[in-house]
Write a protein that holds these residues in place. Structure first.
Motif, PDB file in Angstrom:
ATOM      1  N   ALA A 146       0.828  -1.222   0.000  1.00 12.36           N
ATOM      2  CA  ALA A 146       0.000   0.000   0.000  1.00 12.36           C
ATOM      3  C   ALA A 146       0.858   1.266   0.000  1.00 12.36           C
ATOM      4  O   ALA A 146       0.575   2.228  -0.731  1.00 12.36           O
ATOM      5  CB  ALA A 146      -0.937  -0.003   1.208  1.00 12.36           C
ATOM      6  N   LYS A 147       1.949   1.268   0.792  1.00 13.28           N
ATOM      7  CA  LYS A 147       2.809   2.460   0.879  1.00 13.28           C
ATOM      8  C   LYS A 147       3.529   2.748  -0.432  1.00 13.28           C
ATOM      9  O   LYS A 147       3.999   3.856  -0.651  1.00 13.28           O
ATOM     10  CB  LYS A 147       3.858   2.275   1.988  1.00 13.28           C
ATOM     11  N   SER A 148       3.643   1.724  -1.287  1.00 15.46           N
ATOM     12  CA  SER A 148       4.391   1.882  -2.543  1.00 15.46           C
ATOM     13  C   SER A 148       3.496   2.258  -3.722  1.00 15.46           C
ATOM     14  O   SER A 148       4.000   2.647  -4.781  1.00 15.46           O
ATOM     15  CB  SER A 148       5.128   0.580  -2.884  1.00 15.46           C
ATOM     16  N   GLU A 149       2.189   2.146  -3.555  1.00 14.38           N
ATOM     17  CA  GLU A 149       1.278   2.350  -4.687  1.00 14.38           C
ATOM     18  C   GLU A 149       1.407   3.733  -5.320  1.00 14.38           C
ATOM     19  O   GLU A 149       1.152   3.903  -6.505  1.00 14.38           O
ATOM     20  CB  GLU A 149      -0.167   2.102  -4.264  1.00 14.38           C
ATOM     21  N   GLY A 150       1.799   4.733  -4.511  1.00 20.70           N
ATOM     22  CA  GLY A 150       1.872   6.110  -5.011  1.00 20.70           C
ATOM     23  C   GLY A 150       3.135   6.444  -5.773  1.00 20.70           C
ATOM     24  O   GLY A 150       3.220   7.509  -6.380  1.00 20.70           O
ATOM     25  N   ILE A 151       4.146   5.539  -5.750  1.00 21.56           N
ATOM     26  CA  ILE A 151       5.392   5.895  -6.432  1.00 21.56           C
ATOM     27  C   ILE A 151       5.221   5.774  -7.949  1.00 21.56           C
ATOM     28  O   ILE A 151       4.385   5.014  -8.434  1.00 21.56           O
ATOM     29  CB  ILE A 151       6.610   5.087  -5.919  1.00 21.56           C
ATOM     30  N   GLU A 152       6.035   6.532  -8.675  1.00 22.49           N
ATOM     31  CA  GLU A 152       5.812   6.710 -10.106  1.00 22.49           C
ATOM     32  C   GLU A 152       5.714   5.401 -10.906  1.00 22.49           C
ATOM     33  O   GLU A 152       4.796   5.250 -11.720  1.00 22.49           O
ATOM     34  CB  GLU A 152       6.900   7.609 -10.715  1.00 22.49           C
ATOM     35  N   PRO A 153       6.639   4.435 -10.728  1.00 30.51           N
ATOM     36  CA  PRO A 153       6.541   3.218 -11.556  1.00 30.51           C
ATOM     37  C   PRO A 153       5.186   2.523 -11.437  1.00 30.51           C
ATOM     38  O   PRO A 153       4.649   2.018 -12.424  1.00 30.51           O
ATOM     39  CB  PRO A 153       7.663   2.330 -11.008  1.00 30.51           C
TER      40      PRO A 153
END
Length: 209
Positions: A146-153
């Motif tokens: 969930a914490k990674s969903e917002g990163i560009e890739p």
């Protein structure tokens, strides 16, 4: 991100093996469908059986971006598994976590898929997995933390940004790209796996070693 020298190496390797290992290499192969070097345009002289088998093994190994030791270990497992060894080999390689992250469209290349796993962005059934070689079992859910969903890739992936460079999602995966999740619904079958390889030649290569 891949460096320019890594990009060049992949393009050169792709041309030598006759298979696109990255989207950039695919464009080069369209323009220059021959091997690199001064003799690339001329017809290859008759390769020995060994050279043909070796090249086919290298083709398969490079498409999964794995080391020789991992390849041989998977081959040995494939040989012990009921069924055709070559088909088993591809099916076992395809159940690697990094391979499925790529097939699902979460990444653009095998190298990027591996990076996303190693950098601890990927969960399997809610558990963090940072080993690209992790064997996903049928029924398991692969999803982005969930914490990674917002990163560009992942923002790019969720919008289907890699669709133009990846093959269609194979039938053994159920993907919800907008939710950044994919389920391995069953074991892959060789005929569905989008890799270019004469698996029997790979079997013959290892059988002779």
């Amino acid at each position: 991100m891949a460096t320019k020298s890594q990009d060049r190496r992949k393009v050169r390797l792709s041309r030598a093996l006759g298979v696109a290992l990255t989207p950039k290499a695919a464009k080069y192969l369209e323009k220059r469908p021959y091997a690199p070097g001064e003799h690339g345009r001329t017809k290859r002289k008759q390769d020995s059986d060994y050279a043909v088998r070796l090249r086919e093994k290298q083709r398969l190994r490079e498409q999964y971006g794995i080391r020789e030791k991992q390849m041989r270990n998977t081959f040995n497992e494939a040989r012990r598994t009921q069924g055709l060894t070559g088909e088993n080999l591809v099916e076992l390689l395809e159940m690697r976590l990094d391979a499925l992250v790529l097939r699902a469209g979460f990444a653009r290349t095998t190298a990027q898929a591996r990076q996303l796993v190693v950098h601890r962005h990927i969960l399997v059934d809610g558990q963090l997995v940072d080993r690209p070689s992790f064997r996903v079992k049928p029924g398991q859910l692969i999803h982005v933390k969930a914490k990674s969903e917002g990163i560009e890739p992942f923002q790019v992936a969720a919008l289907g940004g890699h669709a133009e460079v990846l093959p269609p999602v194979p039938g053994y995966l159920e993907v919800e790209l907008d939710k950044l999740q994919a389920r391995l619904v069953r074991r892959p079958k060789r005929a569905e796996v989008p890799v270019v390889c004469e698996v029997q030649l790979v079997v013959e290569y290892y059988a002779a070693r």
